[in-house]
Enzyme design. Structure first.
Site, mmCIF file in Angstrom:
data_model
loop_
_atom_site.group_PDB
_atom_site.id
_atom_site.type_symbol
_atom_site.label_atom_id
_atom_site.label_comp_id
_atom_site.label_asym_id
_atom_site.label_seq_id
_atom_site.Cartn_x
_atom_site.Cartn_y
_atom_site.Cartn_z
ATOM 1 N N HIS A 105 7.501 -0.039 4.546
ATOM 2 C CA HIS A 105 7.447 -1.198 3.797
ATOM 3 C C HIS A 105 8.664 -1.932 3.653
ATOM 4 O O HIS A 105 8.912 -2.363 2.649
ATOM 5 C CB HIS A 105 7.143 -0.647 2.216
ATOM 6 C CG HIS A 105 5.750 -0.220 1.988
ATOM 7 N ND1 HIS A 105 4.585 -0.470 2.732
ATOM 8 C CD2 HIS A 105 5.442 0.857 1.277
ATOM 9 C CE1 HIS A 105 3.581 -0.059 2.388
ATOM 10 N NE2 HIS A 105 4.057 0.981 1.292
ATOM 11 N N HIS A 179 1.476 -4.742 -3.364
ATOM 12 C CA HIS A 179 1.387 -3.233 -3.494
ATOM 13 C C HIS A 179 1.122 -2.913 -5.029
ATOM 14 O O HIS A 179 1.544 -1.767 -5.543
ATOM 15 C CB HIS A 179 2.637 -2.289 -3.045
ATOM 16 C CG HIS A 179 2.581 -1.019 -2.646
ATOM 17 N ND1 HIS A 179 2.160 -0.099 -3.310
ATOM 18 C CD2 HIS A 179 2.249 -0.756 -1.376
ATOM 19 C CE1 HIS A 179 2.151 1.075 -2.726
ATOM 20 N NE2 HIS A 179 2.160 0.850 -1.516
ATOM 21 N N GLU A 313 -4.318 -2.617 -0.343
ATOM 22 C CA GLU A 313 -3.360 -3.508 0.398
ATOM 23 C C GLU A 313 -3.862 -4.096 1.579
ATOM 24 O O GLU A 313 -4.213 -3.508 2.547
ATOM 25 C CB GLU A 313 -2.201 -2.607 0.851
ATOM 26 C CG GLU A 313 -1.726 -1.701 -0.354
ATOM 27 C CD GLU A 313 -0.861 -0.212 0.203
ATOM 28 O OE1 GLU A 313 0.112 -0.579 0.991
ATOM 29 O OE2 GLU A 313 -1.296 0.810 -0.285
#
Length: 349
Positions: A105, A179, A313
């Site tokens: 991420h 997210h 996502e």
């Protein structure tokens, strides 16, 4: 339509602000300029009771210590990059390792850990906040100075649109997503195991033990990964399928979308009557059913626990830089990047 702004906390000498967008029907979405983080989405249930449907914190400290990326924009690259390195145009780049030997991420200080500039706009039928940030060349190991804009827009059709825009002065990688963890029960009254998910997807990506894709596309037919006609999250959490067990009892898998911008993702909670339709131009969606969620901090007064929320996502396929058979994340120098995902909130009787 209405926009409000208030101080949410302090980060050193910098103020972190919360922006709230509210439409004429009472639907309200609140974001921080820290990480472009969605902190609350307030929608009605079938009885007209307005409640929050995402996980988050009342205090900034929760987000500063948060390792679950609640509500944040993650990037430059969402998901995992195996070995925390990649080769681009003959040059190998080393990235920050923030999940064992992998890059997750965007790294240690990705998009979720910085304060973005914010600009609001109000129209008769919609209100928006545009967040902007320049990620400098070499940040977290990525090449190029990257200018990013993320615009959240709420309209009177009860739609929340997220538009991502980026441009880099060097060829680089870009794959961003939001997210948020959704829980349509309202104010986290129960977990998401009895939520029903429908996905227009014929294939998902098989995962290895480290949750990186093997590179193989798997057919959903005849498996707990077949959401084409809708199925409960519980069916995967209770499944003995090796991929469900590998993910910790549920899902942490990328699905390849077979359609775009045509109600391709639908989440429902029969108890509250809430429904959320997700439409996107992204090639896939990672479905994560918070199988690893735990901790001592409270999420709006509720103890973190497994299956408390579900992430949807919308993004490119994880670790694509290591799989030639996946759509590419490469963003060419001076070429604009844009992607849009829309969430529509409603009621099913």
């Amino acid at each position: 339509m209405n926009i409000t702004k208030e101080q949410f906390g302090k980060l050193g000498n910098n103020t972190v602000n919360a922006f709230s967008l509210e439409n004429d029907h009472g639907v309200k979405v609140t974001f921080l300029d820290y990480g472009c983080t969605i902190t609350k989405i307030i929608t009605p249930n079938r009885n007209g009771e307005f409640e929050n449907i995402v996980l988050g914190y009342d205090q900034l400290e929760g987000y500063l210590n948060n390792t679950a990326f609640f509500g944040s924009i993650v990037g430059r690259v969402a998901g995992r990059i195996g070995g925390a390195e990649f080769t681009l145009n003959g040059k190998t780049y080393s990235l920050a390792k923030n999940e064992n030997n992998n890059h997750l991420h965007g790294g240690i200080k990705g998009f979720d850990k910085v304060i973005w500039d914010a600009k609001t706009e109000e129209k008769s039928d919609e209100v928006s906040v545009k967040f902007s940030f320049i990620s400098p060349d070499g940040e977290e190991g990525y090449p190029g100075n990257l200018k990013m804009d993320v615009t959240y827009t709420l309209n009177n059709n009860n739609e929340l649109k997220i538009q991502y825009e980026g441009i880099s002065d060097e060829t680089t990688l870009l794959n961003v997503t939001n997210h948020s963890y959704f829980n349509l029960s309202g104010d986290l009254k129960c977990d998401i195991l009895d939520h029903e998910l429908t996905l227009k997807s014929d294939q998902y990506l098989e995962l290895q033990e480290n949750l990186l894709p093997t590179g193989e596309y798997a057919d959903v037919e005849g498996t707990p990964f077949d959401f084409r006609q809708g199925r409960s999250i519980r069916s995967g959490a209770d499944s003995e399928h090796p991929q469900n067990k590998l993910a910790g009892g549920g899902y942490d898998h990328p699905f390849v979308l077979s359609e775009n911008r045509n109600e391709e993702i639908v989440l429902r909670d029969s108890e509250s009557g809430r429904q959320m339709i997700v439409e996107t131009d992204a090639v896939g969606v990672v479905v994560y059913t918070s199988n690893q969620l735990a901790g001592d901090d409270e999420i709006y007064g509720v103890q973190p626990r497994k299956h408390l929320g579900i992430c949807l996502e919308t993004q490119g396929l994880p670790d694509a830089v290591h799989h030639e058979n996946f759509p590419s994340w490469v963003l060419e120098k001076d070429k604009p990047y844009t992607s849009v995902t829309t969430f529509k909130f409603g009621i099913v009787e």
